[in-house]
Design a protein around this motif. Structure first.
Motif, short mmCIF file in Angstrom:
data_model
loop_
_atom_site.label_atom_id
_atom_site.label_comp_id
_atom_site.label_asym_id
_atom_site.label_seq_id
_atom_site.Cartn_x
_atom_site.Cartn_y
_atom_site.Cartn_z
N HIS A 156 0.68 -1.06 -0.05
CA HIS A 156 -0.18 0.18 0.01
C HIS A 156 0.95 1.36 -0.02
O HIS A 156 0.37 2.41 -0.10
CB HIS A 156 -0.96 -0.01 1.26
N TYR A 159 1.17 5.05 4.23
CA TYR A 159 -0.13 5.28 4.84
C TYR A 159 -0.21 5.90 5.97
O TYR A 159 0.12 5.50 7.01
CB TYR A 159 -0.90 3.44 4.84
N ASP A 197 -5.53 -7.01 4.81
CA ASP A 197 -5.85 -5.60 4.78
C ASP A 197 -6.64 -4.72 5.52
O ASP A 197 -6.99 -3.69 5.66
CB ASP A 197 -5.65 -4.94 3.26
N LYS A 285 -3.29 -7.23 -5.88
CA LYS A 285 -3.64 -6.15 -5.13
C LYS A 285 -5.22 -6.12 -4.89
O LYS A 285 -5.59 -5.25 -4.31
CB LYS A 285 -3.06 -4.77 -5.95
#
Length: 295
Positions: A156, A159, A197, A285
């Motif tokens: 990612h 973040y 996630d 992803k």
């Protein structure tokens, strides 16, 4: 101390395909980077009798192996209490008497997510705390000095997430997840955390807490979840999603393993044979949509 990755299930029931995929990914990330792979049972809450044995059996059935004895959080209370005592000595904690409903109904900062703590008990006087102690037990919250924190994630990127005055110990005396996971990872030498996630938003809190405790912040990789045909995170209500249920309809553990590996664009094979083909950069992803295969 040897560097390591880990998988840390809560023993609340059988693992489903989504859990097993995350465990396989955590193993692949660790082994492809030369790390040990550890297993920790996060049994502070929601433990069901017999679930741990079922989970260990299912992990072994798909080829996941670990390099040291299994660690259980219920055996580590002294480590958690020492961390809270250190934070308290530094003036970084306070008692909180709020109920969950009071927190949900209280106004909060415009940028804060639903349920973020609004700081109601942060500035109580000694007398006010004494009054509240007489009516309900207190949780212990972190006195955060930031409102957000940034972490680096292999999938990612950079973040930034909200950091509020989160709970360190619940009012029933149970250590909160955000504290336990930080202490455990550091004490076990875990410097790589691979998990779903859905836990990305809680990671800035944990990284910030590690910094306050003078502990190293691990490398993170938050991997996509497995979802049903409606795009909702896979759950046991979605039919045959555990190894036991799949075996009952004629689908053995080896085939489940192969389907997981194929979803990661890896050859269907024992994990050690698939390992040379794995690179973190090639991890998909997007979520994997699970449809129960035919026997």
């Amino acid at each position: 101390m040897t560097s390591a990755g880990r998988f840390a299930p809560s023993p609340s029931g059988e693992l489903h395909v989504g859990n097993l995929r995350t465990a396989i990914l955590a193993w692949l990330f660790a082994k492809s980077s030369g790390r040990d792979f550890l297993l920790r049972v996060e049994d502070l809450d929601r433990a069901r009798s017999g679930a741990e044995a079922e989970q260990l059996r299912d992990l072994q059935a798909v080829g996941v192996r670990w390099d040291a004895a299994v660690v259980r959080q219920t055996e580590r209370a002294k480590l958690y209490e020492a961390a809270i005592a250190r934070l308290t000595a530094d003036g970084r904690t306070y008692e909180c008497f709020c109920t969950r409903r009071e927190i949900q109904e209280a106004p909060s900062a415009p940028h804060a997510p639903q349920g973020a703590y609004p700081g109601t008990c942060r500035r109580l006087s000694h007398a006010e705390r004494e009054i509240r102690r007489a009516t309900r037990p207190a949780s212990i919250r972190l006195r955060a000095e930031v409102s957000e924190w940034g972490v680096e994630d292999q999938l990612h990127g950079h973040y930034v997430g909200v950091v509020d005055d989160f709970v360190l110990r619940r009012n029933d005396g149970v250590t909160a997840y955000n504290l336990a996971v930080v202490v455990d990872d550091a004490q076990q030498g875990i410097d790589q955390v691979v998990r779903g996630d859905d836990l990305l938003s809680s990671t800035p809190r944990q990284a910030y807490l590690a910094t306050l405790l003078g502990l190293p912040v691990p490398e993170y990789a938050h991997v996509p979840l497995v979802v049903n045909n409606d795009g909702v995170r896979l759950a046991k209500r979605d039919g045959a999603v555990t190894l036991g249920d799949l075996a009952a309809v004629g689908i053995p553990a080896e085939r489940v393993r192969d389907l997981i590996l194929e979803s990661l664009q890896l050859p269907a094979a024992p994990l050690l044979d698939a390992l040379p083909h794995f690179t973190p950069q090639n991890v998909p992803k997007t979520p994997w949509v699970w449809t129960t295969p035919r026997a």
